[in-house]
Motif scaffolding. Structure first.
Motif, PDB file in Angstrom:
ATOM      1  N   PHE A   1      -7.951  -5.943   1.567  1.00  0.00           N
ATOM      2  CA  PHE A   1      -8.068  -4.485   1.517  1.00  0.00           C
ATOM      3  C   PHE A   1      -9.548  -4.150   1.643  1.00  0.00           C
ATOM      4  O   PHE A   1     -10.316  -4.316   0.708  1.00  0.00           O
TER       5      PHE A   1
ATOM      6  N   LYS B   1       1.346   5.090  -2.845  1.00  0.00           N
ATOM      7  CA  LYS B   1       1.074   6.460  -2.421  1.00  0.00           C
ATOM      8  C   LYS B   1       1.842   7.442  -3.310  1.00  0.00           C
ATOM      9  O   LYS B   1       2.934   7.132  -3.787  1.00  0.00           O
TER      10      LYS B   1
ATOM     11  N   ALA C   1       0.830  -1.211   0.000  1.00  0.00           N
ATOM     12  CA  ALA C   1       0.000   0.000   0.000  1.00  0.00           C
ATOM     13  C   ALA C   1       0.862   1.259   0.000  1.00  0.00           C
ATOM     14  O   ALA C   1       0.516   2.262  -0.647  1.00  0.00           O
ATOM     15  N   ASP C   2       2.015   1.211   0.675  1.00  0.00           N
ATOM     16  CA  ASP C   2       2.910   2.376   0.708  1.00  0.00           C
ATOM     17  C   ASP C   2       3.497   2.657  -0.670  1.00  0.00           C
ATOM     18  O   ASP C   2       3.748   3.821  -1.016  1.00  0.00           O
TER      19      ASP C   2
ATOM     20  N   ASP D   1     -10.712  -1.193   2.088  1.00  0.00           N
ATOM     21  CA  ASP D   1     -10.921  -0.033   1.221  1.00  0.00           C
ATOM     22  C   ASP D   1     -10.086  -0.268  -0.043  1.00  0.00           C
ATOM     23  O   ASP D   1      -8.855  -0.175   0.006  1.00  0.00           O
TER      24      ASP D   1
ATOM     25  N   LYS E   1      -9.319   1.487  -2.480  1.00  0.00           N
ATOM     26  CA  LYS E   1      -8.444   2.584  -2.897  1.00  0.00           C
ATOM     27  C   LYS E   1      -7.055   2.458  -2.285  1.00  0.00           C
ATOM     28  O   LYS E   1      -6.078   2.978  -2.838  1.00  0.00           O
ATOM     29  N   ASP E   2      -6.952   1.781  -1.136  1.00  0.00           N
ATOM     30  CA  ASP E   2      -5.629   1.554  -0.536  1.00  0.00           C
ATOM     31  C   ASP E   2      -4.750   0.700  -1.437  1.00  0.00           C
ATOM     32  O   ASP E   2      -3.521   0.753  -1.344  1.00  0.00           O
ATOM     33  N   ALA E   3      -5.393  -0.093  -2.293  1.00  0.00           N
ATOM     34  CA  ALA E   3      -4.654  -0.924  -3.242  1.00  0.00           C
ATOM     35  C   ALA E   3      -4.694  -0.352  -4.654  1.00  0.00           C
ATOM     36  O   ALA E   3      -4.358  -1.036  -5.619  1.00  0.00           O
TER      37      ALA E   3
ATOM     38  N   SER F   1     -14.836  -5.171  -0.855  1.00  0.00           N
ATOM     39  CA  SER F   1     -13.448  -5.320  -0.407  1.00  0.00           C
ATOM     40  C   SER F   1     -12.757  -6.344  -1.296  1.00  0.00           C
ATOM     41  O   SER F   1     -13.416  -7.126  -1.994  1.00  0.00           O
TER      42      SER F   1
END
Length: 517
Positions: free
Chosen positions: A454, A203, A199-200, A456, A458-460, A470
């Protein structure tokens, strides 16, 4: 071990008695004859492991004898021994499928080395390979436990593939099992690593993220395009790194490798998501926002990879690149023949994109067809069938037609695949997707220890198909099965090659740059 039978044929055999004794003292059984006629009669009645054959003999020459030996037994190894260093003699002997070639006078150690290469080669290779792997086993073990970053994981995976392919040559069952266990351990740790960091990476302005699907063109393709020569970007769908290493020697017949690297496929490691991300230069959630009519979620009707050309044009526009390009997709034999016939016309474009779908189709067909399950029953046979396909493919034919021209070639893929072995039970409603390595839906019930989830999307970097949707991703060699007809689906899909989830094989995939020789 029983003695190895050598047949030595030379019209001056008496002068070779000391050499024959030397070989017999080394444990070989040597039969000596003075002419080709007797040799042919002997081979019809006796088992021989290697023939040492003089080229210059009265009556019937060594080359003539060689041809008749091959008629009796095509597989028997023959070492040609001759005083004649003429190139045409060597060419004829090699063309007649000799195994080795020695120039007189030969000393006993030359003959012994040739025999060892022929007879003991597999054993010697096996012993050397297993010894070398044993030495590196601890290094790999320490690397796994040294908190590797994405570069470290790519390096570990490359080494595991190297040893996997070396073990294939060595044919050592016990060491192959050790390597398989180490690879399984690596996949377990890799899944943990992806769970912590994936996930990081997604970003904005992420620090130290690897090259991912949506940054592949930006980081690995555009910087290397030569405006003065035609460039070919070839995407072979669903090509694992080990499969790439298998077909690389075929590419190398026509092209020189400049750079070989890997990048990370995004999740899900499936064509709809990873390939669209490559051509759009965007994560799926951003593709949906920019191209709402073209993007299709899993549960929507319509083709999921119909707009790659439009996505790529959009990427060029976003990067302010004014570049003419051609786009060719090959999904059947007729498409392949069109590629072969049209390849010269592509030389007029600075960039030519070729998407070739065979390997992905092979993976899916292998799941459905019993005969392909036999032909590609494991990783070794899967690599073999991939190499055979590429060698005889329209893609290879097309590239050979322009190999004598000055061109640049970049080969990549969208994702890999993994052989699944461990069923993971998942409960979902009717809207839940059917993919075996990832699922999304509103009411998924699963063991969080067995998947990466996930809540959410959007985190992925993924769209949200429905409110409360999910995503979950299978890890290692797991495959997601519903309770309904559970045992049937578990047995039907076990040991099939699947993609969409988290494994070294699916996520760390090849990108290579080549130029004409």
């Amino acid at each position: 071990m029983s003695k190895i039978n050598i047949l030595w044929v030379d019209d001056e055999i008496d002068s070779l008695r000391s050499q024959i004794m030397f070989l017999e003292n080394k444990g070989y059984h040597v039969s000596a004859l003075t002419n080709g006629y007797d040799a042919l009669d002997f081979l019809k009645e006796n088992i021989v492991d290697v023939v040492l054959l003089d080229e210059s003999m009265p009556g019937i020459t060594g080359l003539e004898t060689l041809g008749k030996i091959k008629e009796i037994d095509q597989q028997i190894p023959v070492v040609m021994i001759t005083k004649n260093e003429a190139e045409n003699v060597m060419d004829e002997a090699i063309g007649s499928q000799i195994t080795d070639y020695l120039i007189k006078p030969v000393n006993p150690n030359q003959v012994l080395l040739s025999l060892k290469k022929i007879i003991d080669n597999k054993r010697l290779v096996s012993e050397k390979t297993t010894t070398a792997y044993q030495q590196q086993f601890r290094e790999l073990f320490m690397a796994l436990n040294d908190n590797p970053d994405h570069r470290g994981w790519a390096d570990i995976y490359k080494k595991l593939v190297y040893w996997e392919m070396e073990m294939q040559k060595a044919d050592s069952e016990s060491m192959t099992e050790v390597l398989s266990s180490q690879k399984a351990e690596a996949n377990t740790e890799f899944a943990k690593y992806i769970s912590r960091h994936y996930a990081d990476w997604l970003k904005p302005n992420a620090k130290d993220a690897p090259v991912l699907s949506h940054t592949l063109f930006r980081d690995k393709v555009f910087p290397h395009l030569d405006p003065n020569v035609p460039n070919f970007f070839i995407l072979i769908d669903n090509l694992r790194y080990d499969q790439w290493k298998t077909i690389l020697p075929i590419f190398s017949e026509s092209f020189r490798l400049v750079e070989e690297d890997t990048f990370y496929s995004i999740l899900p490691t499936s064509t709809q998501y990873a390939r669209n991300a490559i051509f759009a230069g965007l994560l799926p959630v951003d593709i949906e926002a920019r191209f709402p009519e073209e993007w299709k979620n899993d549960d929507e009707d319509g083709g999921k990879n119909l707009f790659e050309e439009k996505f790529f044009a959009g990427q060029l526009q976003s990067l302010r690149k004014d570049m003419r390009f051609s786009y060719t997709k090959v999904v059947n034999h007729n498409d392949g023949q069109h590629l072969v016939n049209n390849i010269h016309n592509m030389m007029n474009f600075p960039l030519n994109i070729i998407v070739y779908n065979f390997v992905d189709m092979l993976s899916h067909a292998r799941t459905e067809m019993e005969v392909l399950k036999e032909l590609a029953s494991d990783e070794i046979s899967y690599r073999s069938i991939t190499a055979s396909w590429f060698e005889h493919s329209p893609l290879h034919q097309a590239l050979k037609k322009v190999a004598d021209k000055k061109i640049n070639v970049i080969v990549a893929t969208d994702h890999g695949s993994v052989r699944v072995k461990t069923p993971v039970k998942v409960i979902g409603d009717k809207q839940t997707t059917t993919n075996l390595r990832y699922k999304h839906g509103r009411n998924l019930n699963y063991d969080p220890k067995e998947v990466l989830a996930f809540r959410d999307p959007k985190d992925a970097g993924l769209p949200r198909p429905n409110v409360n949707s999910s995503y979950i991703f299978a890890r290692e060699d797991g495959y997601l099965c519903y309770p309904n007809n559970y045992n049937y689906f578990v047995n039907y899909y076990r040991n099939t090659f699947q993609h969409g989830g988290i494994s070294l094989e699916e996520m760390i995939v090849p990108v290579a740059r080549m130029v004409s020789k």
